[in-house]
Design an enzyme around this catalytic site. Structure first.
Site, mmCIF file in Angstrom:
data_model
loop_
_atom_site.group_PDB
_atom_site.id
_atom_site.type_symbol
_atom_site.label_atom_id
_atom_site.label_comp_id
_atom_site.label_asym_id
_atom_site.label_seq_id
_atom_site.Cartn_x
_atom_site.Cartn_y
_atom_site.Cartn_z
ATOM 1 N N ASP A 133 -43.827 20.505 27.068
ATOM 2 C CA ASP A 133 -43.429 21.805 26.553
ATOM 3 C C ASP A 133 -43.405 22.780 27.715
ATOM 4 O O ASP A 133 -44.267 22.717 28.603
ATOM 5 C CB ASP A 133 -44.398 22.294 25.471
ATOM 6 C CG ASP A 133 -43.794 23.378 24.588
ATOM 7 O OD1 ASP A 133 -43.453 23.087 23.438
ATOM 8 O OD2 ASP A 133 -43.653 24.528 25.075
ATOM 9 N N ARG A 149 -49.412 26.657 25.618
ATOM 10 C CA ARG A 149 -49.406 25.640 24.564
ATOM 11 C C ARG A 149 -50.009 24.341 25.086
ATOM 12 O O ARG A 149 -50.792 23.679 24.393
ATOM 13 C CB ARG A 149 -47.964 25.413 24.093
ATOM 14 C CG ARG A 149 -47.773 24.297 23.068
ATOM 15 C CD ARG A 149 -48.430 24.597 21.749
ATOM 16 N NE ARG A 149 -47.956 23.729 20.688
ATOM 17 C CZ ARG A 149 -48.594 23.526 19.554
ATOM 18 N NH1 ARG A 149 -49.751 24.131 19.318
ATOM 19 N NH2 ARG A 149 -48.094 22.730 18.628
ATOM 20 N N THR A 157 -33.648 25.195 16.706
ATOM 21 C CA THR A 157 -32.225 25.540 16.661
ATOM 22 C C THR A 157 -32.069 26.717 15.703
ATOM 23 O O THR A 157 -31.756 26.536 14.525
ATOM 24 C CB THR A 157 -31.364 24.341 16.203
ATOM 25 O OG1 THR A 157 -31.995 23.693 15.094
ATOM 26 C CG2 THR A 157 -31.184 23.345 17.326
ATOM 27 N N THR A 183 -32.092 20.172 14.243
ATOM 28 C CA THR A 183 -31.024 20.299 13.250
ATOM 29 C C THR A 183 -29.811 20.980 13.871
ATOM 30 O O THR A 183 -29.923 22.063 14.449
ATOM 31 C CB THR A 183 -31.515 21.115 12.047
ATOM 32 O OG1 THR A 183 -32.648 20.476 11.480
ATOM 33 C CG2 THR A 183 -30.416 21.224 11.000
ATOM 34 N N CYS A 185 -35.688 26.112 8.205
ATOM 35 C CA CYS A 185 -34.671 25.154 7.733
ATOM 36 C C CYS A 185 -33.739 25.742 6.680
ATOM 37 O O CYS A 185 -32.555 25.948 6.935
ATOM 38 C CB CYS A 185 -35.352 23.904 7.165
ATOM 39 S SG CYS A 185 -36.052 22.813 8.427
ATOM 40 N N ARG A 231 -41.691 31.734 11.138
ATOM 41 C CA ARG A 231 -40.291 31.627 11.511
ATOM 42 C C ARG A 231 -39.361 32.001 10.353
ATOM 43 O O ARG A 231 -39.437 31.452 9.273
ATOM 44 C CB ARG A 231 -39.976 30.195 11.971
ATOM 45 C CG ARG A 231 -40.628 29.825 13.298
ATOM 46 C CD ARG A 231 -40.388 28.376 13.627
ATOM 47 N NE ARG A 231 -41.031 27.484 12.656
ATOM 48 C CZ ARG A 231 -40.864 26.158 12.647
ATOM 49 N NH1 ARG A 231 -40.063 25.592 13.525
ATOM 50 N NH2 ARG A 231 -41.490 25.424 11.750
#
Length: 424
Positions: free
Chosen positions: A34, A39, A85, A120, A260, A331
């Site tokens: 990453d 992180r 994405t 995605t 999503c 998110r």
């Protein structure tokens, strides 16, 4: 390449990449990469702030090591890309993270290597966007010097039942031989089994319609809720009655956010429009779902006005900020639509969410959650997320947060119908 020769690297250690890397790390050597050095430090210390992986699970992944140094990726020959994405402010696909990850891999790409994408995207993106980046940076030729695969992520944040290994996995490769190897790699950890798609485009399309289908179904239920509210009918009562039929789909009305469902349909509509087709149903569903925050606020303001509560200068508590219950994921949360719309009425808004990191909420949305709501201090209370802490409070404790005259809006059906003033 035989499966025993695979040297694996997972690029991107968020909600998707980390659980995947951990599962592989329980069985084989894997590098978790990453670009966020903080992180990596956190994970090396045995902590995951997303709460998707416990400290015990991290410890069990004895063959997993972490790095933020791009040159260390050179030791791998199979790369799994799990970067976000998102969409931009114009609701167009933002492939920047995917392109940058491809550039990073392209700098270390060797003959015979395979790059598998899980992010995605719209059908065709892997071969039309990512592969050219790999070719340009590496100087290698696709399907001659290196190969590609696609296996769409199916992570459900906060879900401790449906985990990466127990959800059936779709796989695909750029040649029949690569498709078989990609499938075999995932079969090592996916106990639920795999489904090998006929092409990368088919696998990409399968992923993007999974969430598009859910989005359209929720839009239908949201529209029904608007109709039933005007008719004076309780929406949940209707859904429970209809749900006694064996094939009725159990969707509920509400805000549609997250990484999503509120995003993926725009990838499909973008591609559709690029080939000259205007998708009517998908975009209509998106418009309706994106309007729900404004509808909630309009209902709340109307109810406050009916109770002779002064709207301008009033105080409203919004309970919950994450996009779903019992997880810290912020998110694309649509709770921010409620907060912003309330502010348009010159209402002072407090947001309380025990699951979120206050600094992250401020960085992402300019919202600083309150650690403890003021008892008896609010003219309106909106239960926006069904965190278990709010469910356990019960009606009396929730009502105690309001002034003697207040409106309690139960957006998530946490309470019985007779315990709140409004329900969606």
């Amino acid at each position: 390449m035989d499966i025993q020769d695979v040297k694996l690297a997972v690029v991107g250690l968020g909600y998707v990449g980390l659980p995947l890397a951990v599962e592989f790390g329980k069985q084989r050597e894997v590098l978790g990469f990453d670009i966020n050095a903080r992180r990596i430090e956190e994970l090396r210390a045995g902590t995951d702030h997303t709460l998707e992986v416990s400290g015990e699970e991290l410890a069990e992944a004895k063959h997993l090591r972490f790095s933020h140094v791009p040159t260390e990726l050179a030791a791998a020959n199979v790369f799994i890309v799990t970067v976000p994405t998102p969409i931009d402010q114009y609701k167009q696909p933002d492939l920047t993270p995917l392109e940058r990850a491809s550039e990073t891999i392209g700098r270390v790409l060797k003959r015979g290597d395979i790059v598998i994408y899980e992010s995605t995207v719209y059908p065709g993106a892997t071969e039309e966007v990512c592969v050219p980046v790999l070719e340009r940076i590496s100087g290698l030729v696709f399907n001659q010097d290196f190969y590609a695969g696609y296996s769409p992520e199916r992570i459900n944040p906060g879900d401790k039942t449906h985990r990466v290994s127990t959800i059936r996995k779709v796989t695909a490769g750029s040649t029949p031989e690569v498709a078989e190897l990609v499938d075999a790699i995932y079969r090592q950890i996916i106990v639920a089994g795999t489904h090998k798609a006929s092409s990368i485009k088919v696998a990409e399309a399968a992923k993007v319609i999974e969430n598009t289908q859910r989005d359209v179904n929720i839009a239908l239920i949201n529209e029904l809720a608007l109709i039933f509210n005007r008719l004076g009918i309780d929406t949940l009562d209707v859904l429970e009655a209809a749900g006694t039929k064996w094939n009725f789909l159990p969707f509920r009305p509400g805000l549609v956010g997250g990484h999503c469902i509120g995003v993926d349909p725009y990838y499909l509509t973008h591609k559709a429009q690029s080939i000259g087709y205007h998708p009517e149903i998908i975009l209509a569903g998106r418009r309706l779902n994106d309007s729900m925050g404004g509808y909630v606020v309009a209902q709340l303001v109307k109810a406050m006005t009916k109770q002779c509560i002064q709207v301008q200068g009033s105080r409203v508590l919004v309970m919950g900020l994450t996009f779903k219950e019992n997880c810290p994921d912020l998110r694309n949360t649509r709770v921010v639509d409620i907060v912003r719309e309330l502010s348009e009425y010159s209402i002072h808004v407090d947001v309380h969410d025990p699951w979120v990191d206050a600094d992250e909420a401020f960085h992402e949305y300019g919202i600083r959650p309150v650690a403890q709501p003021e008892r008896g201090g609010y003219d309106g209370i909106v239960i926006a997320v069904a965190h278990r802490e709010f469910v356990e409070m019960g009606a009396a404790a929730l009502r105690a947060l309001g002034k003697p005259e207040h409106v309690l809006y139960d957006l998530k059906y946490v309470l019985r119908a007779d315990e709140s003033d409004l329900r969606l």
